[in-house]
Design a protein around this motif. Structure first.
Motif, mmCIF file in Angstrom:
data_model
loop_
_atom_site.group_PDB
_atom_site.id
_atom_site.type_symbol
_atom_site.label_atom_id
_atom_site.label_comp_id
_atom_site.label_asym_id
_atom_site.label_seq_id
_atom_site.Cartn_x
_atom_site.Cartn_y
_atom_site.Cartn_z
ATOM 1 N N GLU A 1 0.703 -1.163 0.138
ATOM 2 C CA GLU A 1 0.009 -0.044 0.093
ATOM 3 C C GLU A 1 0.769 1.137 0.190
ATOM 4 O O GLU A 1 0.494 2.139 -0.704
ATOM 5 C CB GLU A 1 -0.836 0.011 1.227
ATOM 6 N N VAL A 2 1.847 1.299 0.936
ATOM 7 C CA VAL A 2 2.468 2.554 1.119
ATOM 8 C C VAL A 2 3.765 2.755 -0.199
ATOM 9 O O VAL A 2 3.702 3.727 -0.705
ATOM 10 C CB VAL A 2 3.446 2.388 2.391
ATOM 11 N N LEU A 3 4.082 1.736 -0.771
ATOM 12 C CA LEU A 3 5.128 1.758 -1.905
ATOM 13 C C LEU A 3 4.263 2.042 -3.182
ATOM 14 O O LEU A 3 4.695 2.850 -3.923
ATOM 15 C CB LEU A 3 5.892 0.406 -2.121
ATOM 16 N N ALA A 4 2.994 1.741 -3.220
ATOM 17 C CA ALA A 4 2.196 2.095 -4.434
ATOM 18 C C ALA A 4 1.798 3.640 -4.139
ATOM 19 O O ALA A 4 1.794 4.276 -5.407
ATOM 20 C CB ALA A 4 0.733 1.144 -4.203
ATOM 21 N N GLU A 5 1.715 4.282 -3.083
ATOM 22 C CA GLU A 5 1.584 5.359 -2.965
ATOM 23 C C GLU A 5 2.866 6.304 -3.525
ATOM 24 O O GLU A 5 2.662 7.496 -3.763
ATOM 25 C CB GLU A 5 1.280 5.752 -1.373
ATOM 26 N N LEU A 6 3.995 5.653 -3.169
ATOM 27 C CA LEU A 6 5.096 6.380 -3.641
ATOM 28 C C LEU A 6 5.675 6.294 -4.859
ATOM 29 O O LEU A 6 6.309 6.525 -5.686
ATOM 30 C CB LEU A 6 6.302 5.732 -2.859
ATOM 31 N N GLY A 7 4.582 5.400 -6.063
ATOM 32 C CA GLY A 7 4.639 5.363 -7.398
ATOM 33 C C GLY A 7 5.409 3.990 -7.747
ATOM 34 O O GLY A 7 5.447 3.983 -9.022
ATOM 35 N N TYR A 8 5.758 3.118 -6.704
ATOM 36 C CA TYR A 8 6.120 1.820 -7.056
ATOM 37 C C TYR A 8 4.912 0.937 -7.634
ATOM 38 O O TYR A 8 4.082 0.796 -7.264
ATOM 39 C CB TYR A 8 6.722 1.165 -6.130
ATOM 40 N N SER A 9 5.468 0.092 -8.923
ATOM 41 C CA SER A 9 4.348 -0.730 -9.641
ATOM 42 C C SER A 9 4.625 -2.005 -9.042
ATOM 43 O O SER A 9 5.406 -2.392 -8.057
ATOM 44 C CB SER A 9 4.913 -0.774 -11.121
ATOM 45 N N ALA A 10 3.281 -2.724 -9.203
ATOM 46 C CA ALA A 10 3.453 -4.125 -8.546
ATOM 47 C C ALA A 10 4.567 -4.953 -8.836
ATOM 48 O O ALA A 10 5.131 -5.833 -8.004
ATOM 49 C CB ALA A 10 2.250 -4.963 -9.037
ATOM 50 N N GLU A 11 5.084 -4.854 -10.228
ATOM 51 C CA GLU A 11 6.325 -5.562 -10.531
ATOM 52 C C GLU A 11 7.497 -5.206 -9.798
ATOM 53 O O GLU A 11 8.159 -5.873 -9.480
ATOM 54 C CB GLU A 11 6.388 -5.262 -11.902
ATOM 55 N N ARG A 12 7.598 -3.746 -9.770
ATOM 56 C CA ARG A 12 9.028 -3.478 -9.301
ATOM 57 C C ARG A 12 8.830 -3.720 -7.401
ATOM 58 O O ARG A 12 10.068 -4.152 -6.912
ATOM 59 C CB ARG A 12 9.214 -1.755 -9.115
ATOM 60 N N ILE A 13 7.508 -3.683 -7.067
ATOM 61 C CA ILE A 13 7.525 -4.276 -5.537
ATOM 62 C C ILE A 13 7.971 -5.774 -5.399
ATOM 63 O O ILE A 13 8.721 -5.981 -4.520
ATOM 64 C CB ILE A 13 6.073 -3.898 -5.120
ATOM 65 N N ALA A 14 7.375 -6.455 -6.462
ATOM 66 C CA ALA A 14 7.828 -7.880 -6.320
ATOM 67 C C ALA A 14 9.188 -8.002 -6.503
ATOM 68 O O ALA A 14 9.994 -9.235 -5.853
ATOM 69 C CB ALA A 14 7.140 -8.600 -7.539
ATOM 70 N N GLU A 15 10.045 -7.272 -7.366
ATOM 71 C CA GLU A 15 11.505 -7.320 -7.323
ATOM 72 C C GLU A 15 12.194 -7.020 -6.130
ATOM 73 O O GLU A 15 13.080 -7.596 -5.945
ATOM 74 C CB GLU A 15 11.624 -6.503 -8.512
ATOM 75 N N LEU A 16 11.463 -5.998 -5.520
ATOM 76 C CA LEU A 16 12.324 -5.572 -4.266
ATOM 77 C C LEU A 16 12.007 -6.545 -3.172
ATOM 78 O O LEU A 16 13.187 -6.824 -2.458
ATOM 79 C CB LEU A 16 11.586 -4.332 -3.892
ATOM 80 N N LYS A 17 11.163 -7.263 -3.312
ATOM 81 C CA LYS A 17 10.871 -8.453 -2.302
ATOM 82 C C LYS A 17 11.756 -9.643 -2.613
ATOM 83 O O LYS A 17 12.320 -10.148 -1.652
ATOM 84 C CB LYS A 17 9.339 -8.773 -2.484
ATOM 85 N N ASP A 18 12.010 -9.875 -3.835
ATOM 86 C CA ASP A 18 12.854 -11.034 -4.279
ATOM 87 C C ASP A 18 14.367 -10.742 -3.868
ATOM 88 O O ASP A 18 14.922 -11.323 -3.371
ATOM 89 C CB ASP A 18 12.445 -11.303 -5.803
ATOM 90 N N ALA A 19 14.419 -9.333 -4.028
ATOM 91 C CA ALA A 19 15.882 -8.661 -3.811
ATOM 92 C C ALA A 19 16.394 -8.701 -2.142
ATOM 93 O O ALA A 19 17.137 -8.545 -1.701
ATOM 94 C CB ALA A 19 16.155 -7.796 -4.398
ATOM 95 N N LYS A 20 15.023 -8.931 -1.228
ATOM 96 C CA LYS A 20 15.041 -8.810 0.077
ATOM 97 C C LYS A 20 15.358 -7.235 0.515
ATOM 98 O O LYS A 20 16.133 -7.130 1.647
ATOM 99 C CB LYS A 20 15.907 -9.916 0.870
ATOM 100 N N ILE A 21 15.152 -6.520 -0.429
ATOM 101 C CA ILE A 21 15.220 -5.157 0.046
ATOM 102 C C ILE A 21 13.910 -4.524 0.899
ATOM 103 O O ILE A 21 14.167 -3.921 1.946
ATOM 104 C CB ILE A 21 15.303 -4.148 -1.347
ATOM 105 N N VAL A 22 12.899 -5.230 0.602
ATOM 106 C CA VAL A 22 11.697 -4.882 1.528
ATOM 107 C C VAL A 22 10.986 -6.351 2.112
ATOM 108 O O VAL A 22 11.426 -7.378 1.444
ATOM 109 C CB VAL A 22 10.632 -4.252 0.840
#
Length: 413
Positions: free
Chosen positions: A392-413
């Motif tokens: 929810e918060v990352l989407a508010e900052l303009g992150y796409s669902a794809e980019r959020i998934a990449e950040l999760k895979d990289a263990k950034i978030v």
């Protein structure tokens, strides 16, 4: 029921703090309506999630990781998980800073500077930012780098020196208060300083840096007793359950319970002696001054009063005190607190919907600021699960669902 406007509607707070003192400060801002975004370590979260002796039970076997420590200091927050040691994590925090009014952190002195997340760096991004650091000993001085927790400051700041049974009594000696009072009041000082900084920014347009220390709070908390020492140079004795003002003030035994009495003025004491049918005690040279009643004659006077009160039931004893205007209260165990009619009238148990709790709700302690007539503090959110609001918060900052998934895979978030 209509919801009244909140005092801090439109204010965004980044809460990078952990455990208790600073999270309490952020929670107060959330109670007053701020959007508080709590940043936690991926997979681990706030250390406070593991503190305490009780946890909110989740539905369908869910492990909420909401301890009593965490639950009491993290309502009205949205939780995201983030590794701020990675450049991508730092980028997310800086994007949040662009939208934020306040950042609260309680890392070791200088720790966040290593990652470009110090005040000077973030001020360049958002000059209106109010950046509050909460540490044990403050940002400067010979102890600045040391860690610190509540009990240490109760000892170091003087609070334990004036708490406990008087010398010469069984069990005499310094005593720590039960609750984490230095942490709790430091949290309130944190919120108070930030509110002052917001008012200053309203006039000048400028943000600022705030340095809050548990040590400073611990010394200030000794309050009038410390002031006694500064004026006289004499350390007052520990008084056990005795009052710090006038006397008699102490626990009294009734026939079926305990009552706390404060008859701290001459007139209160005179009324008490009449109520006891012992008016001669008012002029008794052992007790004929406030100082004698509260200090030199305190133990003997309480013994005399107890001999009278111990034959009377609590309800009747309180009624007698009330009939002549002497302040007194029933001693309550924790369960008794919630049966108290005035506690119930004030709504101090705030049962709050909790989508992930087995019970569907969680009982919280209401904010003492809930009685503001125009913009009362309110509980709008139960404490969050770890990372509950990340997408929810990352989407508010303009992150796409794809980019959020990449950040999760990289263990950034």
């Amino acid at each position: 029921m209509s919801i009244k406007p909140s005092a801090l509607d439109g204010i965004r707070v980044i809460d990078m703090s952990r455990v208790f003192a600073a999270p309490v400060g952020a929670q107060i801002l959330g109670d007053l309506g701020a959007d508080v975004i709590k940043i936690e370590r991926p997979g681990v979260g706030d250390d406070g999630r593991g503190y305490g002796t009780a946890w909110v039970e989740g539905k369908d076997g869910l492990e909420t990781r909401q301890s009593s420590f965490f639950t009491v200091s993290n309502r009205n927050k949205r939780s995201i998980t983030l590794n701020h040691s990675k450049p991508e994590g730092q980028e997310i925090i800086k994007k949040l800073v662009e939208t934020a009014d306040v950042l609260i952190e309680n890392y070791k002195v200088g720790d966040l500077k290593r990652f470009g997340l110090d005040y000077e760096t973030l001020k360049a991004i958002n000059p209106r930012l109010i950046y509050c650091s909460v540490t044990g000993f403050g940002q400067t001085g010979p102890s600045a780098a040391l860690p610190g927790y509540d009990g240490l400051f109760q000892a170091q700041g003087g609070m334990m020196a004036v708490t406990g049974l008087p010398d010469g009594h069984p069990g005499a000696g310094p005593l720590k208060a039960g609750p984490s009072l230095v942490d709790f009041i430091t949290g309130h000082n944190t919120a108070l300083a930030i509110l002052g900084a917001l008012m200053y920014r309203e006039r000048t347009g400028e943000g600022q840096y705030i340095d809050i220390a548990l040590l400073d709070t611990s010394v200030a908390m000794v309050s009038h007793i410390m002031q006694d020492y500064l004026i006289s140079g004499v350390a007052p004795p520990r008084l056990g359950n005795g009052g710090n003002g006038g006397g008699p003030a102490d626990l009294l035994h009734a026939s079926d319970g305990i009552v706390y009495l404060t008859a701290g003025t001459d007139e209160h004491y005179r009324r008490l002696t009449v109520l006891m049918d012992q008016p001669e005690l008012f002029t008794d040279e052992r007790f004929d001054s406030n100082f004698k009643r509260a200090r030199s004659g305190q133990a003997e006077l309480i013994r005399i009063i107890n001999a009278w009160s111990s034959k009377i039931p609590v309800t009747e004893l309180l009624a007698k005190f009330d009939s002549v205007g002497i302040p007194a209260a029933k001693y309550n165990e924790l369960d008794d607190v919630w049966q108290d009619p005035q506690v119930q009238h004030r709504g101090l148990k705030a049962t709050t919907p909790h989508a992930h709790a087995k019970a569907g709700s969680v009982d919280l302690i209401a904010s003492p600021l809930a009685q503001m007539s125009a913009s009362p503090a309110a509980i709008r959110r139960a404490p969050p699960l770890l990372g509950e609001h990340l997408d929810e918060v990352l989407a508010e900052l303009g992150y796409s669902a794809e980019r959020i998934a990449e950040l999760k895979d990289a263990k950034i978030v």
